[in-house]
Design an enzyme around this catalytic site. Sequence first.
Site, PDB file in Angstrom:
ATOM      1  N   ILE A  71      -1.311  -3.850   7.562  1.00  0.00           N
ATOM      2  CA  ILE A  71      -2.283  -4.624   6.796  1.00  0.00           C
ATOM      3  C   ILE A  71      -2.407  -4.122   5.369  1.00  0.00           C
ATOM      4  O   ILE A  71      -2.848  -4.844   4.467  1.00  0.00           O
ATOM      5  CB  ILE A  71      -3.669  -4.573   7.481  1.00  0.00           C
ATOM      6  CG1 ILE A  71      -4.602  -5.630   6.884  1.00  0.00           C
ATOM      7  CG2 ILE A  71      -4.263  -3.165   7.418  1.00  0.00           C
ATOM      8  CD1 ILE A  71      -5.887  -5.813   7.646  1.00  0.00           C
ATOM      9  N   LYS A  72      -2.001  -2.882   5.117  1.00  0.00           N
ATOM     10  CA  LYS A  72      -2.164  -2.285   3.797  1.00  0.00           C
ATOM     11  C   LYS A  72      -1.322  -2.972   2.725  1.00  0.00           C
ATOM     12  O   LYS A  72      -1.579  -2.792   1.532  1.00  0.00           O
ATOM     13  CB  LYS A  72      -1.828  -0.796   3.855  1.00  0.00           C
ATOM     14  CG  LYS A  72      -2.704   0.017   4.798  1.00  0.00           C
ATOM     15  CD  LYS A  72      -4.133   0.105   4.326  1.00  0.00           C
ATOM     16  CE  LYS A  72      -4.943   1.070   5.170  1.00  0.00           C
ATOM     17  NZ  LYS A  72      -6.334   1.228   4.691  1.00  0.00           N
ATOM     18  N   ASP A  73      -0.322  -3.753   3.137  1.00  0.00           N
ATOM     19  CA  ASP A  73       0.458  -4.497   2.141  1.00  0.00           C
ATOM     20  C   ASP A  73      -0.449  -5.402   1.314  1.00  0.00           C
ATOM     21  O   ASP A  73      -0.255  -5.571   0.101  1.00  0.00           O
ATOM     22  CB  ASP A  73       1.511  -5.379   2.830  1.00  0.00           C
ATOM     23  CG  ASP A  73       2.607  -4.584   3.503  1.00  0.00           C
ATOM     24  OD1 ASP A  73       2.610  -3.346   3.379  1.00  0.00           O
ATOM     25  OD2 ASP A  73       3.460  -5.201   4.169  1.00  0.00           O
TER      26      ASP A  73
ATOM     27  N   ALA B 245      -2.580  -3.282  -1.174  1.00  0.00           N
ATOM     28  CA  ALA B 245      -1.742  -2.532  -2.107  1.00  0.00           C
ATOM     29  C   ALA B 245      -1.305  -3.415  -3.268  1.00  0.00           C
ATOM     30  O   ALA B 245      -1.426  -3.035  -4.443  1.00  0.00           O
ATOM     31  CB  ALA B 245      -0.526  -1.965  -1.375  1.00  0.00           C
TER      32      ALA B 245
END
Length: 452
Positions: free
Chosen positions: A43-45, A48
Amino acid sequence: MNYAKNILETIGHTPLVQLNALAKDIDALVLAKVESFNPGNSIKDRMAVKMIEDAESKGLLNPGGTIIEGTSGNTGMGLALGAIVKGYRLVCVINDKQSKEKIDILRAVGAEVVVCPTNVEPGDPRSYYSVSKRLADEIPNSWYVNQYDNLSNAAAHYEQTGPEIWDQTDGRITHFVVGVGTGGTISGVGKYLKEKNPKIKIWGIDTYGSVFKKYHETGVFDENEIYPYITEGIGEDILPKNVDFDVIDGFTKVTDKDAAIYTRKLTREEGIFAGNSAGAAVKGLIQLKEHFKKEDVVVVLFHDHGSRYVAKMFNDDWMRDRGFLGSEIKTAADLVKIHEKSSLITAKTEELVMHAIERMKKYDISQLPITDREGYVGSIDESDLFKAWMEDKDIVKRPIKDYMQAPYPVVDKSTSIEKIAKLINKKNKAVLIDLGKGMYRIITKHDIISAL
């Protein structure tokens, strides 16, 4: 033709998948938002790229610049994708608790990785918070992301993840359950969903060793709650600005062991190969089951992919070393089986005390059975040696038989752990297990405690 102009355009629109086996005792429709379908497998995409683009628009990140971030690995991967496409250098500062796979993946996608110790205070100059800030001051034309306090983190989920969940459930979602680390996901999604329907309940999954649950319930930041834990991706020893406690209805805490066990269960019983925080989320979901009704639609979010935990939660030896496999220890044979590859270390009556000390240091043990031609005739313990040395510094040159105590009791391998535990006391520090055919193993208090 339908295609993405670069990998960043494939971020988002991840599937909702119904949980069946693990949700069989929950009276609600349980749907998992599986974020490992993002190109960076987490999910950090989402946040970021949002943080990079916002930094560019504010003039904080300039062409050819360096991105610096303290990360548990997943944010670093998302930043790496952005850095590759947009032409930036990336330095990731990571703590040594994280899996080797995460570090290797970051290096594989071109990030420079700096590893810092976990068990230090946030303000310690060695912590990954402090090291990240220092590098940002030292490296010219650099930008420190600071995902904990960078509100573009929560904004990404308010703009993307929240609307996706609302649309995918046709507005029927009643509960949202997610692990809390930086706080961006729960705060962004929670804010969006509550604006759509204030009755939706937002539940955070916390871990033991983290401050979130107690702070939410009492407003007290209790430093006594801060201690090392194994679970990755959730929990904190700080209060990130991205955590909006006002949109969170409650927290439940999950142990390291339960998080690890349910990470494996999720793969083997649902076919979803997800990371450690997903296991914690599933166990937390089960702990919250009394809050759900038959007509409810519960969405639980899985942050990342299981490939980043192959050497940890998906490794039997790693799980066994931490007592996470759940095998029941009832008898001496069960306990000895854990150490079946090791051999019994002994010393002889005529050896010098210095030889016993060397052997204890070499094998990292505290007790030694003592033998002669008749068999096991005595024992020696590091605490007894220490007391003797305090009275006479020359004991190292004397034979072990002058300082040995009574031999350890011997029991057969079917003896219960309870009976063995009763045999261990101040005078008797261990028990020998007779495995037959002349083979023996030793069980100490440490062995029993480690198996609990």
